[in-house]
Design an enzyme around this catalytic site. Sequence first.
Site, PDB file in Angstrom:
ATOM      1  N   GLY A 110       0.612  -0.815  -0.102  1.00 49.58           N
ATOM      2  CA  GLY A 110       0.083  -0.326  -0.109  1.00 49.58           C
ATOM      3  C   GLY A 110       0.770   1.415  -0.247  1.00 49.58           C
ATOM      4  O   GLY A 110       2.328   1.347   0.116  1.00 49.58           O
ATOM      5  N   CYS A 111       0.070   2.366  -0.581  1.00 49.36           N
ATOM      6  CA  CYS A 111       0.669   3.549  -0.566  1.00 49.36           C
ATOM      7  C   CYS A 111       1.315   3.985   0.515  1.00 49.36           C
ATOM      8  O   CYS A 111       0.511   3.707   2.169  1.00 49.36           O
ATOM      9  CB  CYS A 111      -0.371   5.024  -0.765  1.00 49.36           C
ATOM     10  SG  CYS A 111      -0.330   4.544  -2.795  1.00 49.36           S
ATOM     11  N   SER A 112       2.792   4.758   1.494  1.00 50.55           N
ATOM     12  CA  SER A 112       3.584   5.474   2.290  1.00 50.55           C
ATOM     13  C   SER A 112       3.280   4.230   2.915  1.00 50.55           C
ATOM     14  O   SER A 112       3.594   4.912   4.571  1.00 50.55           O
ATOM     15  CB  SER A 112       2.505   6.373   2.682  1.00 50.55           C
ATOM     16  OG  SER A 112       3.343   7.864   1.834  1.00 50.55           O
TER      17      SER A 112
END
Length: 577
Positions: free
Chosen positions: A473-475
Amino acid sequence: MLDVIRHKFLNLNAMDDMQWPHITPNGSPLPAQPKSRPAARFSSILSDSEDDEPMDDVDLKAYWQAIAKRYEAQSFDMAKMSVNQADQLPLHWTVVNVSITEDRHTMFVTRQRAGHKPLIFCLPLKGRREGQEDEHLTYEDAIKELQEIIRLSDEGTRQAADVKKDDREARMAWWKTRSELDGRLRELLGDIEFCWLGAFKTIFTPTDLHSDDLAALRTRLDVVFKGSLVFQEKKPKSRLGLDDGLLECFSTLPPNCREEELEDLVYFILDLYQFHGVPVAISEVDMDQVVVELRNALEEHAARIKGRVGQDGDGDAAGEKDDGHIFLVLDKNVQGIPWESLPVLRGKSVSRIPSMDFLIDRLEFSHWRKWEDGRAQEGLVDQASVDPRRTYFVLNPSGDLKGTEGRFAEWLTGMKSVGWDGVVGHAPSEQQFVDALTNRDLVIYFGHGGAEQYVRSHKIRHLPRCAATMLWGCSSGILKYMGDFDRTGTPYHYMLAGCPTLVANLWDVTDRDIDKFSQSVFDDLHLNADAVKQWRADDGGAERTSVVRAVASARESCKLKYLTGAAPVVYGIPFYL
């Protein structure tokens, strides 16, 4: 760490929190009264009696107690400080620490390897080279540019949903912006390597030279400098004061490097002459001539090494089968920089760890894992033990990543035939996620963020054991800046839980490009039904691939090789499949 360990194995009978603590008349605390034994309706696994606990839990408790005792016993001891912790590591492992001083003007880079003296460079971030005022890259400038690139990238990621498929001009404009950001990030990383490290980037390329090659290079450099330098007194009789560690370090400087990097090496050696009491008329040194001679010396050395590799035939002695691994210990000021994508490290096996002590903890945990599998082990092992058949997956738990679900659903469903399990299209319960991390060997997450919305951080930290995890997932791999305090975030929660390996992203990425990245990693690790079905724990592992090398190779599979390709990083030690 000690606080986390205390919460990994709760003793429900230690005290009764419904009673006030007992004290003596003078105020001293009395031992807590044991809680009355509960009725038999409670599971025996929660009992305080070791006879009732599964053997795995008993071994795990003994392991964490040993770790706690080691941390509690730590104190400032000059005798212990003289012992190199790196001597406990496998020979092909290298630990590199990177830290910035509080005034942001100086960077310290240290390298530690088993059987070698530690190597330390103190590098000024400004003013190292004369007459190049316009080429300075201060710490503030680099971080500001990196933050701006990530900010614009995050905005573009969010705007991607608004770009219609049939609007060709909008799509071209969106991709043009993304490509420009990709180029800016690539240029920034190249500038960080050149301006901050220069010739000292070789600290990231450990090597072991043959004694004959080392002696030949030392002699050649001695000829170069004694013939080119102007000494204020008579020429020194002693040889160049480079010890073997420094000589091996600089021997990996490419002959085709930039002139400024060769000048870095020249000025470093000039300082050594001055340090050893040999005055040199630096203003009279023909720098251009010295640089030419030094480049020739490096070319001769590279040719000599290449010839030795050819004489060795299969190249094993020269390291053709390169299984070297670099661990980065980054301080709070530089953890946001994707060091793994610097030109000198790009494509190499590199992962991050919080500290040397943490690395030793993971090695000891891997040692315990080998014993649990019933195989005799002596000393520390150099990889995590992961059974690919014991895998759990979470795909599109929020239900809005239809593209990712379409690309992986069929494959994951088919992997259930070899023991995989998981959820697709809906969120797992917190207990499901915790059970997967505790009882499985590998957990793969395809969703938003680092799954923080599905499992609380303290639940992860307090796990007695934790599976190797991939958070796409993002970040998911970002560590939040906390001012004067050390950074914190999802990766450290997993590290404190005993997670051997964590793959996560430093910033937001688009789903299609990161899916290409993850698919490349899965392919390199042979995560398909046939290969997983044939996997054997006692296999020699000659054809196995490190997850860290798979991540390094996957960077080139992305359309945006830096904006997306540089985002995933690995925390912990590698595992092989």
